[in-house]
Design an enzyme around this catalytic site. Structure first.
Site, short mmCIF file in Angstrom:
data_model
loop_
_atom_site.label_atom_id
_atom_site.label_comp_id
_atom_site.label_asym_id
_atom_site.label_seq_id
_atom_site.Cartn_x
_atom_site.Cartn_y
_atom_site.Cartn_z
N ASP A 18 0.73 -1.10 0.45
CA ASP A 18 -0.10 0.53 0.09
C ASP A 18 0.90 0.90 -0.08
O ASP A 18 1.99 1.17 0.39
CB ASP A 18 -0.85 -0.16 1.21
CG ASP A 18 -2.21 0.76 1.48
OD1 ASP A 18 -2.25 1.67 0.10
OD2 ASP A 18 -2.64 1.74 1.99
N ASN A 20 1.16 3.36 -3.23
CA ASN A 20 1.86 3.77 -4.39
C ASN A 20 1.30 5.56 -4.60
O ASN A 20 2.02 7.15 -5.00
CB ASN A 20 1.19 3.33 -5.29
CG ASN A 20 1.67 2.00 -4.87
OD1 ASN A 20 3.26 1.27 -4.32
ND2 ASN A 20 0.88 0.64 -6.24
N GLY A 21 -0.02 5.52 -4.48
CA GLY A 21 -1.18 7.01 -4.41
C GLY A 21 -0.07 8.34 -3.90
O GLY A 21 0.12 9.36 -3.64
N TRP A 23 2.99 7.96 -2.24
CA TRP A 23 4.15 8.47 -2.87
C TRP A 23 4.36 9.62 -4.06
O TRP A 23 5.33 10.48 -4.39
CB TRP A 23 4.81 6.69 -3.66
CG TRP A 23 6.21 7.56 -3.96
CD1 TRP A 23 7.58 6.79 -3.06
CD2 TRP A 23 7.33 7.21 -4.77
NE1 TRP A 23 8.52 6.85 -3.18
CE2 TRP A 23 8.19 7.04 -4.91
CE3 TRP A 23 5.86 7.21 -6.20
CZ2 TRP A 23 8.98 7.38 -6.37
CZ3 TRP A 23 6.99 7.97 -7.11
CH2 TRP A 23 8.47 7.85 -7.11
N ARG A 31 -0.81 9.21 -9.86
CA ARG A 31 -0.21 8.30 -8.85
C ARG A 31 -0.94 6.94 -9.93
O ARG A 31 0.08 6.31 -9.45
CB ARG A 31 -2.46 7.61 -8.43
CG ARG A 31 -3.19 9.09 -7.74
CD ARG A 31 -4.54 8.40 -7.15
NE ARG A 31 -4.70 7.21 -6.80
CZ ARG A 31 -4.69 6.95 -5.53
NH1 ARG A 31 -4.01 7.30 -4.75
NH2 ARG A 31 -4.83 5.91 -5.44
N SER A 63 -7.72 -5.33 -5.22
CA SER A 63 -8.81 -5.57 -4.22
C SER A 63 -9.90 -5.40 -5.43
O SER A 63 -9.94 -5.52 -6.21
CB SER A 63 -8.39 -5.48 -2.93
OG SER A 63 -9.40 -3.48 -3.20
N ASN A 66 -11.15 -2.38 -4.99
CA ASN A 66 -10.33 -2.18 -6.40
C ASN A 66 -11.36 -0.99 -7.43
O ASN A 66 -10.34 -0.08 -7.91
CB ASN A 66 -8.49 -2.06 -6.20
CG ASN A 66 -7.85 -2.11 -5.11
OD1 ASN A 66 -6.46 -3.05 -5.09
ND2 ASN A 66 -8.03 -0.42 -4.01
N ARG A 69 -12.04 2.47 -7.71
CA ARG A 69 -11.37 3.26 -8.33
C ARG A 69 -11.62 4.00 -9.62
O ARG A 69 -12.07 3.30 -9.93
CB ARG A 69 -10.23 2.80 -8.27
CG ARG A 69 -9.38 2.81 -6.93
CD ARG A 69 -7.96 2.53 -6.59
NE ARG A 69 -7.96 1.87 -5.53
CZ ARG A 69 -6.30 2.03 -4.58
NH1 ARG A 69 -5.52 2.80 -5.59
NH2 ARG A 69 -6.40 2.03 -3.48
N ARG A 192 -5.55 -1.42 8.93
CA ARG A 192 -6.42 -2.55 8.35
C ARG A 192 -6.02 -3.26 7.71
O ARG A 192 -4.66 -3.73 7.50
CB ARG A 192 -7.30 -1.71 8.20
CG ARG A 192 -6.81 -0.77 7.13
CD ARG A 192 -7.97 0.30 6.45
NE ARG A 192 -7.26 0.94 5.30
CZ ARG A 192 -7.62 2.37 6.12
NH1 ARG A 192 -7.76 2.65 6.84
NH2 ARG A 192 -6.72 3.17 4.41
C1 IPE Z 1 -4.96 -2.96 -0.32
O1 IPE Z 1 -4.80 -1.48 -0.36
C2 IPE Z 1 -5.22 -3.67 -1.15
C3 IPE Z 1 -4.23 -3.54 -1.78
C4 IPE Z 1 -2.84 -3.48 -1.46
C5 IPE Z 1 -4.31 -4.15 -3.25
P1 IPE Z 1 -6.54 -0.03 0.05
O2 IPE Z 1 -5.76 0.84 -0.58
O3 IPE Z 1 -7.07 -0.50 -1.02
O4 IPE Z 1 -6.68 -0.46 1.59
P2 IPE Z 1 -7.78 0.73 1.42
O5 IPE Z 1 -8.75 1.23 0.89
O6 IPE Z 1 -6.57 1.93 2.74
O7 IPE Z 1 -8.17 -0.30 2.93
C1 IPE Z 2 -1.14 0.45 -3.55
O1 IPE Z 2 -1.17 1.56 -2.88
C2 IPE Z 2 -1.87 -0.90 -5.02
C3 IPE Z 2 -3.37 -1.01 -5.30
C4 IPE Z 2 -4.26 -0.69 -4.29
C5 IPE Z 2 -3.76 -0.98 -6.30
P1 IPE Z 2 -2.87 2.60 -3.29
O2 IPE Z 2 -3.11 3.11 -4.90
O3 IPE Z 2 -3.97 2.45 -2.35
O4 IPE Z 2 -2.08 3.84 -2.42
P2 IPE Z 2 -2.68 4.84 -1.73
O5 IPE Z 2 -3.17 4.25 -0.94
O6 IPE Z 2 -3.93 5.26 -2.23
O7 IPE Z 2 -1.20 5.87 -1.05
MG MG Z 3 -4.58 2.53 -0.58
#
Ligand code: IPE
Ligand code: IPE
Ligand code: MG
Length: 238
Positions: A18, A20-21, A23, A31, A63, A66, A69, A192
Site C-alpha cells: 500500500d 503508491n498513490g 508516494w 498516482r 482488491s 479496487n 477506483r 487494517r
Molecule cells: C489494499 O489497499 C489493497 C491492495 C494493496 C491491493 P487499499 O489502498 O485498497 O486499502 P484501503 O482502501 O486503504 O483499506
Molecule cells: C496500493 O497503493 C496499490 C493498490 C491498491 C493497487 P494505493 O494506490 O492504495 O496507494 P495509496 O493508499 O492511495 O497511497
Molecule cells: Mg491504498
C-alpha cells in the site's frame, strides 16, 4: 544490513503493498507514476524473497474493492500487471518461481487473463518458490465462494453437515494449496487488513511499517523478517 537466521525463516510471507498513490502525491506526480514505481518494488521483493529462501510469497496487488477506483487508474493498473508478467517471465523461469493467482480473476480484462494463465501454465513445474498474486481478491468473497462450494457438496449428498470442518473450509478457499502466512507485512502505516486473507491470518504475525510501498526495499524486508524471528508464537498455548 540486518542479519537474519536462515534456520527460522517464515515459510509464507504475505504483503499488503500500500501507499503508491501517496508516494506519487508527495512528489506532485500522478498516482499512476506511484504504481509504476511500485512495480519496481515488487520486482526487488520477489528477487529478495527467492535469495533469502522464502517458499511462499503472496502479494495483494488488486482488491475486489479496487474496482471502485477511476477507470483510468484501473486500466493503468491492468496494463502494468500485464507488462510485469511479460517482463518477469524469464526471471521466474531462471529462479524456479511458480506463479499462482487468487481472487475472482475472471473479472480481469481478457488480455490480462490470457497473459496470466499462460504465465501460470509455463511456470507450473518450477519448484523453488510460489509467487501468488491476489487479483480482484477479497477475503469475504473468498469465504462466500467456499461456503457455496460446501453447500453444493452437501446438496449433492457428497458430504454430510458433520463433515464441515476447519480443514474442509481451508481446502475450499482459493489458497487451498498454500499454507497460512507466517508473516503479514503492510506498508504505508494503515492499521487494517482491507479484506486480505481473513481466514488464513488467524495466527499470522503482523508487521506494519509507515514506509510507502515504492520505498520498501530489501533492507526493510530483512528488518521485518528479523522482527518476526524475535517473536514468540504461542498459538494460544502458554
Ligand atoms: C489494499 O489497499 C489493497 C491492495 C494493496 C491491493 P487499499 O489502498 O485498497 O486499502 P484501503 O482502501 O486503504 O483499506
Ligand atoms: C496500493 O497503493 C496499490 C493498490 C491498491 C493497487 P494505493 O494506490 O492504495 O496507494 P495509496 O493508499 O492511495 O497511497
Ligand atoms: Mg491504498
Amino acid at each position: 544490513m540486518t542479519s537474519i537466521d536462515p534456520a527460522n525463516l517464515p515459510k509464507h510471507i504475505a504483503i499488503i503493498m500500500d501507499g503508491n498513490g501517496r508516494w506519487a502525491k508527495k512528489r506532485l506526480l500522478n498516482r499512476i507514476e506511484g504504481h509504476k514505481k511500485g512495480t519496481d518494488a515488487v520486482r526487488n521483493i520477489v528477487r529478495a524473497s527467492r535469495e533469502i529462501g522464502i517458499e511462499y510469497l503472496t502479494l495483494y496487488a488488486f482488491s475486489e474493492e479496487n474496482w471502485k477506483r477511476p477507470k483510468s487508474e484501473v486500466s493503468a493498473l491492468m496494463t502494468l500487471l500485464k507488462e510485469f508478467l511479460i517482463s518477469e517471465f524469464s526471471e521466474m523461469q531462471e529462479n524456479g518461481i511458480r506463479l499462482n493467482a487468487i481472487g475472482r480473476t475472471e473479472k480481469l480484462p481478457e488480455a490480462v487473463r490470457k497473459t496470466l494463465s499462460e504465465t501460470i501454465t509455463k511456470t507450473s513445474s518450477n519448484r523453488d518458490m510460489v509467487l501468488t498474486l491476489a487479483l480482484s481478491y477479497g477475503g469475504r468473497q473468498e469465504i462466500a465462494d467456499s461456503v457455496k462450494r460446501i453447500a453444493f457438496l452437501i446438496e449433492k449428498g457428497d458430504i454430510s453437515v458433520n463433515e464441515v470442518t476447519e480443514d474442509l473450509i481451508s481446502g475450499c478457499l482459493y489458497t487451498a494449496q498454500i499454507p497460512d502466512p507466517d508473516l503479514l507485512i503492510r506498508t504505508s502505516g494503515e492499521y487494517r487488513i482491507s479484506n486480505f486473507l481473513l481466514w488464513q491470518i488467524a495466527y499470522t504475525e503482523l508487521y506494519i511499517t509507515p514506509t510507502l510501498w515504492p520505498d520498501f526495499g530489501k533492507d526493510e524486508y530483512l528488518a521485518a523478517i528479523a522482527d518476526f524471528q524475535g517473536r514468540e508464537r504461542r498459538f494460544g498455548g502458554t
